[in-house]
Motif scaffolding. Structure first.
Motif, PDB file in Angstrom:
ATOM      1  N   VAL A  57     -54.010  10.733 -20.795  1.00  0.00           N
ATOM      2  CA  VAL A  57     -55.151  11.000 -21.654  1.00  0.00           C
ATOM      3  C   VAL A  57     -56.125  11.912 -20.811  1.00  0.00           C
ATOM      4  N   ILE A  58     -56.566  11.042 -19.630  1.00  0.00           N
ATOM      5  CA  ILE A  58     -57.214  11.689 -18.776  1.00  0.00           C
ATOM      6  C   ILE A  58     -56.861  12.975 -17.966  1.00  0.00           C
ATOM      7  N   ALA A  59     -55.505  13.198 -17.767  1.00  0.00           N
ATOM      8  CA  ALA A  59     -54.980  14.279 -17.347  1.00  0.00           C
ATOM      9  C   ALA A  59     -55.063  15.556 -18.113  1.00  0.00           C
ATOM     10  N   LEU A  60     -54.778  15.202 -19.427  1.00  0.00           N
ATOM     11  CA  LEU A  60     -54.726  16.430 -20.335  1.00  0.00           C
ATOM     12  C   LEU A  60     -56.415  16.663 -20.622  1.00  0.00           C
ATOM     13  N   ALA A  61     -57.245  15.679 -20.814  1.00  0.00           N
ATOM     14  CA  ALA A  61     -58.698  16.044 -20.895  1.00  0.00           C
ATOM     15  C   ALA A  61     -59.345  16.863 -19.656  1.00  0.00           C
ATOM     16  N   LYS A  62     -58.711  16.539 -18.526  1.00  0.00           N
ATOM     17  CA  LYS A  62     -59.113  17.582 -17.527  1.00  0.00           C
ATOM     18  C   LYS A  62     -58.616  18.937 -17.647  1.00  0.00           C
ATOM     19  N   GLY A  63     -57.636  19.124 -18.173  1.00  0.00           N
ATOM     20  CA  GLY A  63     -56.721  20.359 -18.605  1.00  0.00           C
ATOM     21  C   GLY A  63     -57.832  21.200 -19.620  1.00  0.00           C
ATOM     22  N   ILE A  64     -58.306  20.506 -20.700  1.00  0.00           N
ATOM     23  CA  ILE A  64     -59.080  21.258 -21.745  1.00  0.00           C
ATOM     24  C   ILE A  64     -60.569  21.415 -21.137  1.00  0.00           C
ATOM     25  N   VAL A  65     -61.023  20.555 -20.062  1.00  0.00           N
ATOM     26  CA  VAL A  65     -62.261  20.753 -19.398  1.00  0.00           C
ATOM     27  C   VAL A  65     -62.100  22.246 -18.494  1.00  0.00           C
ATOM     28  N   ALA A  66     -60.890  22.202 -17.925  1.00  0.00           N
ATOM     29  CA  ALA A  66     -60.484  23.509 -17.204  1.00  0.00           C
ATOM     30  C   ALA A  66     -60.394  24.669 -17.688  1.00  0.00           C
ATOM     31  N   ALA A  67     -60.050  24.538 -19.069  1.00  0.00           N
ATOM     32  CA  ALA A  67     -59.831  25.830 -20.037  1.00  0.00           C
ATOM     33  C   ALA A  67     -61.267  26.374 -20.414  1.00  0.00           C
ATOM     34  N   GLY A  68     -62.353  25.627 -19.993  1.00  0.00           N
ATOM     35  CA  GLY A  68     -63.758  26.113 -20.456  1.00  0.00           C
ATOM     36  C   GLY A  68     -64.193  25.646 -21.591  1.00  0.00           C
ATOM     37  N   ILE A  69     -63.367  24.603 -22.527  1.00  0.00           N
ATOM     38  CA  ILE A  69     -64.004  24.139 -23.705  1.00  0.00           C
ATOM     39  C   ILE A  69     -64.996  23.024 -23.417  1.00  0.00           C
ATOM     40  N   GLN A  70     -66.251  23.136 -24.206  1.00  0.00           N
ATOM     41  CA  GLN A  70     -67.482  22.443 -24.018  1.00  0.00           C
ATOM     42  C   GLN A  70     -67.490  21.385 -24.945  1.00  0.00           C
ATOM     43  N   PRO A  71     -68.221  20.536 -24.573  1.00  0.00           N
ATOM     44  CA  PRO A  71     -68.440  19.376 -25.693  1.00  0.00           C
ATOM     45  C   PRO A  71     -68.880  19.581 -26.732  1.00  0.00           C
ATOM     46  N   GLY A  72     -68.442  19.153 -27.895  1.00  0.00           N
ATOM     47  CA  GLY A  72     -68.843  19.710 -29.405  1.00  0.00           C
ATOM     48  C   GLY A  72     -68.206  20.650 -29.769  1.00  0.00           C
ATOM     49  N   ASP A  73     -67.259  21.638 -28.921  1.00  0.00           N
ATOM     50  CA  ASP A  73     -66.505  22.630 -29.319  1.00  0.00           C
ATOM     51  C   ASP A  73     -65.508  22.386 -30.520  1.00  0.00           C
ATOM     52  N   LYS A  74     -65.092  22.944 -31.247  1.00  0.00           N
ATOM     53  CA  LYS A  74     -64.206  22.499 -32.317  1.00  0.00           C
ATOM     54  C   LYS A  74     -62.470  22.961 -31.734  1.00  0.00           C
ATOM     55  N   ILE A  75     -61.659  22.163 -32.120  1.00  0.00           N
ATOM     56  CA  ILE A  75     -60.206  22.499 -31.680  1.00  0.00           C
ATOM     57  C   ILE A  75     -59.268  22.137 -32.732  1.00  0.00           C
ATOM     58  N   GLY A  76     -58.610  23.302 -33.218  1.00  0.00           N
ATOM     59  CA  GLY A  76     -57.756  23.079 -34.473  1.00  0.00           C
ATOM     60  C   GLY A  76     -56.308  22.452 -33.724  1.00  0.00           C
ATOM     61  N   LEU A  77     -55.743  21.609 -34.601  1.00  0.00           N
ATOM     62  CA  LEU A  77     -54.319  20.883 -34.401  1.00  0.00           C
ATOM     63  C   LEU A  77     -53.602  20.788 -35.342  1.00  0.00           C
ATOM     64  N   MET A  78     -52.198  21.640 -35.190  1.00  0.00           N
ATOM     65  CA  MET A  78     -51.552  21.639 -36.384  1.00  0.00           C
ATOM     66  C   MET A  78     -50.071  21.126 -35.465  1.00  0.00           C
ATOM     67  N   CYS A  79     -49.645  19.818 -36.184  1.00  0.00           N
ATOM     68  CA  CYS A  79     -48.573  19.262 -35.525  1.00  0.00           C
ATOM     69  C   CYS A  79     -48.123  18.167 -36.356  1.00  0.00           C
ATOM     70  N   LYS A  80     -46.566  17.774 -36.310  1.00  0.00           N
ATOM     71  CA  LYS A  80     -46.107  16.756 -37.236  1.00  0.00           C
ATOM     72  C   LYS A  80     -46.308  15.470 -36.342  1.00  0.00           C
ATOM     73  N   THR A  81     -46.160  14.411 -37.027  1.00  0.00           N
ATOM     74  CA  THR A  81     -46.298  13.137 -36.529  1.00  0.00           C
ATOM     75  C   THR A  81     -45.822  13.053 -35.245  1.00  0.00           C
ATOM     76  N   ARG A  82     -46.224  12.736 -34.264  1.00  0.00           N
ATOM     77  CA  ARG A  82     -45.581  12.368 -32.810  1.00  0.00           C
ATOM     78  C   ARG A  82     -46.240  11.927 -31.951  1.00  0.00           C
ATOM     79  N   TYR A  83     -45.868  11.354 -30.871  1.00  0.00           N
ATOM     80  CA  TYR A  83     -46.674  10.942 -29.640  1.00  0.00           C
ATOM     81  C   TYR A  83     -47.730  11.792 -29.176  1.00  0.00           C
TER      82      TYR A  83
END
Length: 433
Positions: A44-70
């Motif tokens: 979770v932390i490793a992926l969170a770091k990637g989201i930060v590195a991509a320039g996404i700011q706190p409060g920004d909205k991110i869409g997610l379309m994905c079937k039920t999986r891990y």
């Protein structure tokens, strides 16, 4: 209860309590490979770091379309740790619905599972100028994000995960839009935190029985019902597996051996019908129907407080011939199931009860972070949706409409003060039911 707690605290507390206990299980050949709480937290932390590195700011909205999986829950917690807000898109959404959800929420990025979902988004991407980042699971984009975030310091994730307070937005879930344009429900961190803590207590026998609990999720996590259960599982330390393909459901149940299930009534109907068809094809249709009748009669007798001797004998016979096979088909360990979204019908409720499975029906909406009421293992009444959960109140107004108040009720409809005002009656949420 800590009113300032946010959803990240649920995982941090789980890791502190049972770092080495399995929290998830991933399909691995014919079997399953466990992921511990500590390992999930690390991912979770490793992926969170990637989201930060991509320039996404706190409060920004991110869409997610994905079937039920891990990855769905991995992304869910990673966004909470990095600070943006997840906006789920139903996997059945048309391009026009995708466009509405993403433009109304003001999303700046979107995560898609596969090429087919990408093509639906791509059709409307030109109308969504705010969306700069488009990530696709099937292209390995999550791994690329993790690699890109390697240099983000731990302190930055710790800082960001602590920004959100209880009353802040935890997710934005759009209603299915059966009545006009879908409305965005603002569910807060407290909605998830308080409700999962209270539910973990209320249905302790389901979430933390001796020997541990496990569940196989197959209904869509984009809906609040399964999403809430996924968060509840982290809160209570339930081991979760995933299988979105209903054709693979029975083999997956047989190998995963869950202790409880989450489903909608049609799944229980399907299991019942396929068992009947199988019996029919093997020339045992008559036996199956007789067994089903005995099962229902037996459950009703148990509920009434005494089972006649003759019924006991018949039940023991059919238990060996029929019920034991059905239990085995579901992995042999299922003791509870939680059902919502439509009434189950008492015939099925009694039938499964005789298999040793209590189907705990509940009632709720997106606006109530899913369950407002649910049957308890110890206060179990077939044909009802059970008592209210701790921290929740329900009332009937004069015309019979159900109104709900409590820790689970959403904050408001996104950018829609008129709809929000219309949805509340002196602090009580009008369900329309």
């Amino acid at each position: 209860a800590d009113p300032e707690a946010n959803a990240t605290d649920l995982l941090v507390e789980r890791v502190a309590a049972t770092p080495d206990a399995p929290l998830f299980s991933l399909p691995d050949g014919e079997g399953w490979k466990d992921v511990t709480a500590a390992e999930f937290h690390r991912q979770v932390i490793a992926l969170a770091k990637g989201i930060v590195a991509a320039g996404i700011q706190p409060g920004d909205k991110i869409g997610l379309m994905c079937k039920t999986r891990y990855e769905w829950t991995l992304i869910d917690f990673a966004t909470w740790f990095a600070g943006p807000v997840l906006v789920p898109i139903y996997e059945t959404s048309s391009p026009a619905q995708v466009q509405w959800n993403m433009s109304d929420s003001g999303a700046v990025a979107v995560i898609l599972e596969d090429a087919e979902m990408f093509s639906r988004f791509d059709e409307v991407h030109p109308d969504l100028p705010l969306i700069q980042n488009v990530w696709q699971l099937h292209l390995g984009d999550l791994e690329k994000l993790v690699n890109a975030g390697a240099d983000v310091p731990d302190e930055e994730i710790e800082r960001r995960r602590n920004l959100a307070r209880g009353e802040d937005i935890g997710t934005l879930i759009y209603t299915s839009g059966s009545t006009g344009r879908p409305k965005g429900c603002v569910l807060t961190h407290s909605n998830f935190v308080e409700l999962s803590r209270n539910a973990a207590e209320a249905i302790k026998e389901v979430v933390s029985p001796p020997g541990g609990a496990s569940t196989l999720l197959f209904i869509t996590t984009a809906h609040v019902f399964a999403r809430f259960i996924a968060v509840l599982a982290v809160t209570g330390g339930v081991k979760v597996g995933h299988q979105a393909d209903t054709k693979q459901l029975l083999p997956a149940l047989a190998s995963f051996k869950p202790t409880f299930l989450l489903a909608v009534p049609r799944v229980f109907e399907k299991v019942y019908n396929s068992a009947e068809q199988k019996a029919e094809a093997g020339g045992r249709g008559k036996i199956f129907r007789a067994a089903a009748e005995v099962a229902v009669a037996h459950s009703k007798a148990v509920e009434a407080g005494s089972v006649p001797f003759g019924l006991k004998l018949k039940f023991a016979l059919y238990d060996r011939l029929v019920f034991s096979k059905l239990r085995a088909a579901m992995g042999g360990r299922v003791k509870y199931a939680v059902s919502g979204s439509a009434p189950l019908g008492s015939h099925l409720g009694h039938f499964y009860h005789s298999l040793g499975i209590k189907i705990l029906e509940g009632y709720g909406l997106t606006e109530t972070t899913a369950p407002a009421t649910v049957n308890r293992p110890d206060m179990f009444k077939i044909g009802t949706v059970g008592p209210v959960l701790p921290g929740v109140a329900v009332r009937l107004v004069e015309d019979g409409e159900i109104e709900v108040k409590g820790v689970n009720v959403f904050k408001e409809y996104w950018n829609n003060p008129e709809a929000t005002a219309a949805a509340f009656d002196d602090g009580w949420f009008r369900t329309g039911d």
